[in-house]
Design an enzyme around this catalytic site. Structure first.
Site, short mmCIF file in Angstrom:
data_model
loop_
_atom_site.label_atom_id
_atom_site.label_comp_id
_atom_site.label_asym_id
_atom_site.label_seq_id
_atom_site.Cartn_x
_atom_site.Cartn_y
_atom_site.Cartn_z
N GLY A 212 0.82 -1.21 0.00
CA GLY A 212 0.00 0.00 0.00
C GLY A 212 0.85 1.24 0.00
CG ASN A 213 -0.47 4.56 -1.50
OD1 ASN A 213 -1.28 5.24 -0.89
ND2 ASN A 213 -0.76 3.94 -2.65
#
Length: 407
Positions: A212-213
């Protein structure tokens, strides 16, 4: 005053307990004469300075003072007002009410409606100069501006204390102009269908972990909220975020880049504008593990494949909606954003350097440059994300108007 700009518009005027409250009768009178439907709300102390009867006579409507008030049909009055108002003006807003609004109090009719409404909120402070310049008051004003409230004044002049300084209520024509500006903004996208993507995607590694981020979704959610206020029909495609969806938008939740791609392609035939504010993972696992990966003490290698470039796919189509993308970069390199703009076939790209203080993921502010495919770039100062959204959607409105004129 623009002809009929106020006719039939639902405007809330929240009066606080300050000496300048008597001036608000003139504001309400003008609005009523222009054909607006004006709902007046009082804080508990407002009636110490002006009578509710004055405003009832001017508007031919009841003045709302009781937070427990029910409507004739049994509806909760503050909820009904919050949903129907097109703009809320709090004037004169006192230091006490500024603090209550800034910290989310809901202990009278004014604060209840202000918390519950999605309409633009205009604040017109009026108080003694030393009080207005106190760090606590200045902090509360700044906090409310960051959340999208518009602050008018105060002006400098003779104050009720007899001193001369900053703290006078802004002139009534100035407040009227701001009301008209907000109302014009709320309708310039009427009938326009806008699809906004927001948040980050999550690509599963195994049933526990994902790639993810750091995207919080705040920028995309602000764009969706402001677009809805300006009259657009908004669809918000959101990755996993810890945010409450704006009222009035159609929400579609996704988790992965492929889910986002599917949801966005399903909207293409029924949208006029796509704003791709989501932070899409560039890579995903070739084959996610079906069981949790256990620690072995050895190096772990993940086999990754590229996710599709969703916005570039749409930009390559012979006909596509007005297309807006984001370039969140590390470093002030506009050429990287220009390259993305051309390569992906965008109409506009929003560039920001996420390493700058107050910008990027998780913040309530952003400092961006709007780079259109045609025309000059527009570098904006550090603004709240709602203010950035206003600037972006003003460009969208102008571009759609230009396209209609050329047909």
């Amino acid at each position: 005053m623009t002809d009929n700009a106020l006719s039939g518009r639902r405007i809330g005027i929240a009066v606080c307990g300050g000496i300048a409250a008597y001036k608000i009768a003139g504001l309400v009178s003008t609005l009523a004469q222009e054909g607006a439907e004006v709902d007046v709300l009082f804080t508990r102390d407002a009636a110490r300075f002006v009578s509710p009867l004055t405003f009832q006579a001017l508007t031919h409507r009841p003045v709302h003072t009781d937070p427990w008030e029910l409507g004739t049909s049994g509806s909760i009055t503050h909820v009904a007002l919050a949903r129907t108002l097109e703009v809320l003006v709090v004037a004169p807003v006192t230091a006490h009410t500024l603090a209550r609004l800034a910290h989310g109090f809901a202990d009278d009719m004014v604060t209840l409606v202000a918390l519950a409404t999605a309409a633009p909120v205009i604040l017109a402070p009026a108080m003694d100069a030393e009080m207005y310049q106190h760090p606590a008051v200045r902090h509360n004003v700044a906090l409310l501006q960051e959340r999208g409230c518009r602050v008018i004044g105060p002006a400098t002049g003779r104050l009720a204390s007899g001193l001369v300084g900053i703290g006078r209520l802004a002139d009534i024509p100035e407040i009227l102009a701001e009301i008209e500006h907000c109302l014009a903004a709320t309708r310039d996208l009427a009938g326009v269908r806008i699809t906004v993507t927001a948040g980050g995607t999550q690509e599963p590694i195994d049933p526990v972990r994902f790639i993810g981020n750091r995207s919080s979704g705040k920028m995309g959610y602000a764009i969706a909220e402001v677009a809805q206020r300006r009259g657009a029909e908004v669809t918000l495609i959101s990755g996993p975020v810890a945010l409450i969806p704006p009222a009035g938008v159609h929400l579609k939740r996704i988790r992965t880049a492929l889910e986002l791609r599917s949801a966005l392609h399903a909207m293409l035939s029924k949208t006029d504008v796509v704003v791709q504010a989501a932070a899409v993972a560039d890579y995903r696992m070739q084959t996610p593990e079906q069981q949790k990966i256990k620690r072995t003490g050895a190096t772990l290698t993940l086999q990754l494949v590229e996710n599709p470039d969703i916005i570039a796919e749409i930009g390559a189509m012979p006909e596509h909606p007005l297309l807006i993308g984001f370039a969140a970069e590390t470093g002030q390199n506009l050429e990287v954003a220009r390259s993305k703009l051309r390569r992906k076939g965008l109409d506009l790209i929003v560039f920001n350097d996420i390493t700058r203080e107050g910008s990027g993921f998780g913040t309530d502010t952003n400092e961006v440059t709007l780079l259109p495919a045609e025309g000059e770039p527009l570098a904006l100062p550090l603004l709240s994300k709602h203010e950035v959204a206003e600037q972006l959607l003003a460009w969208v409105s102008q571009m759609l108007h230009t396209r209609r004129q050329s047909i």
